[in-house]
Design a protein around this motif. Sequence first.
Motif, mmCIF file in Angstrom:
data_model
loop_
_atom_site.group_PDB
_atom_site.id
_atom_site.type_symbol
_atom_site.label_atom_id
_atom_site.label_comp_id
_atom_site.label_asym_id
_atom_site.label_seq_id
_atom_site.Cartn_x
_atom_site.Cartn_y
_atom_site.Cartn_z
ATOM 1 N N GLY B 42 0.820 -1.188 0.000
ATOM 2 C CA GLY B 42 0.000 0.000 0.000
ATOM 3 C C GLY B 42 0.858 1.243 0.000
ATOM 4 O O GLY B 42 2.041 1.194 0.346
ATOM 5 N N THR B 43 0.251 2.351 -0.416
ATOM 6 C CA THR B 43 0.944 3.639 -0.482
ATOM 7 C C THR B 43 0.038 4.708 0.093
ATOM 8 O O THR B 43 -1.172 4.690 -0.134
ATOM 9 C CB THR B 43 1.276 3.977 -1.952
ATOM 10 N N GLU B 44 0.607 5.604 0.852
ATOM 11 C CA GLU B 44 -0.132 6.753 1.381
ATOM 12 C C GLU B 44 0.469 8.020 0.795
ATOM 13 O O GLU B 44 1.666 8.274 0.965
ATOM 14 C CB GLU B 44 -0.021 6.790 2.907
ATOM 15 N N ALA B 52 4.431 7.617 1.707
ATOM 16 C CA ALA B 52 4.928 6.524 2.554
ATOM 17 C C ALA B 52 4.315 5.243 2.013
ATOM 18 O O ALA B 52 3.167 5.246 1.569
ATOM 19 C CB ALA B 52 4.511 6.737 4.002
ATOM 20 N N SER B 53 5.070 4.165 2.004
ATOM 21 C CA SER B 53 4.502 2.935 1.476
ATOM 22 C C SER B 53 5.103 1.716 2.161
ATOM 23 O O SER B 53 6.128 1.799 2.839
ATOM 24 C CB SER B 53 4.707 2.855 -0.034
ATOM 25 N N PHE B 54 4.425 0.588 1.999
ATOM 26 C CA PHE B 54 4.934 -0.669 2.566
ATOM 27 C C PHE B 54 4.727 -1.772 1.548
ATOM 28 O O PHE B 54 3.893 -1.672 0.643
ATOM 29 C CB PHE B 54 4.227 -1.003 3.881
ATOM 30 N N LEU C 8 4.204 -1.163 9.676
ATOM 31 C CA LEU C 8 5.612 -1.476 9.436
ATOM 32 C C LEU C 8 6.455 -0.351 10.007
ATOM 33 O O LEU C 8 6.234 0.822 9.688
ATOM 34 C CB LEU C 8 5.915 -1.665 7.948
ATOM 35 N N ARG C 313 -0.877 8.359 9.816
ATOM 36 C CA ARG C 313 -0.421 6.979 9.684
ATOM 37 C C ARG C 313 1.089 6.843 9.593
ATOM 38 O O ARG C 313 1.630 5.776 9.847
ATOM 39 C CB ARG C 313 -1.059 6.351 8.433
ATOM 40 N N SER C 314 1.778 7.916 9.190
ATOM 41 C CA SER C 314 3.212 7.807 8.905
ATOM 42 C C SER C 314 4.013 8.803 9.725
ATOM 43 O O SER C 314 3.580 9.928 9.941
ATOM 44 C CB SER C 314 3.468 8.054 7.414
ATOM 45 N N HIS C 353 4.953 3.294 9.393
ATOM 46 C CA HIS C 353 3.796 3.466 8.515
ATOM 47 C C HIS C 353 2.717 2.471 8.927
ATOM 48 O O HIS C 353 2.962 1.275 9.011
ATOM 49 C CB HIS C 353 4.209 3.230 7.065
#
Lengths: 355, 355, 355
Positions: B42-44, B52-54, C8, C313-314, C353
């Motif tokens: 996912g990406t924010e 930010a992403s994971f 994460l 969230r981040s 995140h």
Amino acid sequence: SVTLFGVLDAAVAYTTGSGPLATSKWQLTNSSNTFSRLGFRGTEDLGGGYAASFWLEAGLQNDTGSGFTTNTNNQSSGNTTLGGLTFNRRSTVSLSGPFGEVRAGRDYTPTFWNTALFDPFGTGGGIGANQIYFSGFGGLTSPTGTRASNSVGYFLPPTLGGFYGQLMYAMGENESRSDIVGLLPTWSHNDGNYVGARVGYLNGPFNIALATGRTTYTLIAANLPVSNNLRVSNIGASYIFESLWSLKLMGEYYDESQGTLDGKGALVGFNLPIGASEIKLSYARYEREPAGNVPKPTSSKVALGYVYNLSKRSAVYATVARISNSNGASQALSGSTTSPNHASTGTEFGMRHAF
Amino acid sequence: SVTLFGVLDAAVAYTTGSGPLATSKWQLTNSSNTFSRLGFRGTEDLGGGYAASFWLEAGLQNDTGSGFTTNTNNQSSGNTTLGGLTFNRRSTVSLSGPFGEVRAGRDYTPTFWNTALFDPFGTGGGIGANQIYFSGFGGLTSPTGTRASNSVGYFLPPTLGGFYGQLMYAMGENESRSDIVGLLPTWSHNDGNYVGARVGYLNGPFNIALATGRTTYTLIAANLPVSNNLRVSNIGASYIFESLWSLKLMGEYYDESQGTLDGKGALVGFNLPIGASEIKLSYARYEREPAGNVPKPTSSKVALGYVYNLSKRSAVYATVARISNSNGASQALSGSTTSPNHASTGTEFGMRHAF
Amino acid sequence: SVTLFGVLDAAVAYTTGSGPLATSKWQLTNSSNTFSRLGFRGTEDLGGGYAASFWLEAGLQNDTGSGFTTNTNNQSSGNTTLGGLTFNRRSTVSLSGPFGEVRAGRDYTPTFWNTALFDPFGTGGGIGANQIYFSGFGGLTSPTGTRASNSVGYFLPPTLGGFYGQLMYAMGENESRSDIVGLLPTWSHNDGNYVGARVGYLNGPFNIALATGRTTYTLIAANLPVSNNLRVSNIGASYIFESLWSLKLMGEYYDESQGTLDGKGALVGFNLPIGASEIKLSYARYEREPAGNVPKPTSSKVALGYVYNLSKRSAVYATVARISNSNGASQALSGSTTSPNHASTGTEFGMRHAF
């Protein structure tokens, strides 16, 4: 295009044996009504009646947060270590069409289904679960008793007027060493190969199915190979009496052999829905058949269950069960041990939620 | 804001060696066309071009339902036990912006990519997969040959007119003991540290990339530390001939050394799409370079593949492959063993479904 | 009806001890700001204020892609093998209604919560994390120090004017052998049984909670059973000063004993939000209380943290921490070791995140 699904089922259970060697245990068990699981599945329509699909389903020991082990080669050497989540229940990719379905991966063996489907309690972790499956050497404890890895399966299409069927071939994936000069052939290179089939007929309230399968195993005795193949055959049937509050009567007959060992089992049971409630009763009997004119160790189980459905997905339930032993048998309900020829009894109370 | 994605790929494969020590095997394999996996990513959007992403991606042995092991410290001591699902393929959290991307966790090493991307068969589990990757000591069998744990990476932004690049530093996480009185320093406290970089240029049909990396390892010989560092360098390129049915030609040159060991490899191949079909061919050669004036053990592989795409996500495929050996080499296709200087051959037929 | 969620969190950390036995380490750590996890949860409304729900939450070592181990029986014998993903953090099914909530499975113990909630750094993997939890024998290292398997819990409903509370009973699931003739009873059949409770009161800016719990363990000394029960009690409180930029002050007092061992700890700290930033400070002290008139090994920790929230969230963050030791204690920050009576210090910089 991915469906996330699962079940969490937990119960407080007390089981006890009797006689001088008896033990008892209190437990929080999983899967007593429905097997706990977490899964991912999906289907892609390819047009013309064809589809590609996948199914990943992991068993959950939700009482402890651990997963279940899987088996990589259909032999006891392939058991994995307890701990992490594995897709032990099913891990398959399929291509289906008017011809039926071809499925590859880890999947249920054809010889498993009658034991699970024609028992009101199924083969889960509860005290009411199928006695033949837990007693025999071809059920719970066999690497191919429930599922096989490295399998290719074929399923008939659902358009045959009620007839259904499946074939499976699964590989033990051992090395063949037949070319090695000066060495004898490795007799066991077919070990873990499974072949089985199941055919059935479903018509309105009536359902019947027949299955048979063989897993190849080899023992070495006096430096010579001896076949230790596991053979399992069974037949199951059910009938729903619509006029009797939809009472569903069911039964199974089961036969297994491995090398010089033989075993036979039979089960009758029913499921009776009454409003949001459900009453389940089963009686099963399993006997070992040793060679020679000796008594046959026999165990039988009776289980009575009550389920209250809070919704289609959620339920609370209670079960009582008792196993009796004779001719030296000492089967006990999971968690307890009992002395030969003594009984084991248990009670459980739990809840189940599906998503 | 979470995307669930994955691949299930299964094939029936037969591989065999030749010569007096040969073995063969039938298998259901996974990942022969595309690596089987289950992932969550996912990406924010943080605004201003920042995000930010994971990314969590687990390898799947879908023939058995088990996961893949991971490695916790980039050294062989850090291999985990086979069984449960791990996010062995990728497990990262990232912050990206106009400056590029900073990524932390377990990720692919820069020196891996050219081997995977400039081979029509990639580095998967199939019999056609990259021969250099399977033969060498810096590929499949090295803890940093594919990915590294405990890494921090930096990626150039995608706005540099076709230039791309990445840097990675990964930690072995050993204790430093230099302060202990009366004890020698622990020579190996840098073991498992990886540093590597990759730069490339992509312009229309043309793509080229260069990578180099070093993993620190130490041997103790005669009570003295000896560097056993692993060094891998490679260059890969591809060109798509649009006018020739989009034929994609590709190749790689690969060089590795560890202590006194040296190895070199090269690969050429192509991918030719014809309607829903795809034809793939590769030829690879790998040679060990022992010290002194001795013959260099050499193995070469030719693989021919056919893929029929049922859709963008689903395909069936077939592959044949042959490895030849000379000067004492005895590389064999996975599942088989072959005698020195003898060949190994294999065939596979499978299906792949992505979701 | 399933929510997929997770965190994460990764940080580059350097920790070092001091004195002749000191070691230091560079690491990529996980969970320094918030514990890394992947979870699945859902709730089904049953009407009338009743609901069924489930919660599956796996800890993630995202620096390496592995999961965390779980424990199956609340005793050290039940630790699983490191590697695959387990739902070690929580794995529960619940039935809730006006009466409160009944929850079964693996869940947090009531005695854990005050340590986590009344510390600005919590109990995660970061260098600032709760010193009492890492130093004591009833925290991180105890099978019931954080969670218990095989548990049944009850929670008060959220309608009691600010009062909240929970009870838990968890089973060690050992066999009872009291019926075996000629054998002594198994003294330890209650080992791993946990019972605990927590009650609290939350009113506007003020929150206070008290917890106590016991886990049964037995030692055998001179062929006789000796109780080695673990008892943990603690109290925590926090107050938010709205007029002082919402400064949140918090503290905990902690007491534990096991057999002849005793330990005590206390913590004070605060969390100060300033726009997108957050400043955290904590001071904790833990002392062992050996029998007799001997010095009490004591360690104390001070941690200072800065968090910059990129969004809800981040975040990126940095922490510095120092542990001091006296009277023979040698506690060190994770990754390092320090000599008795010497200090350990550390620095970390990371990103988190949530999804």
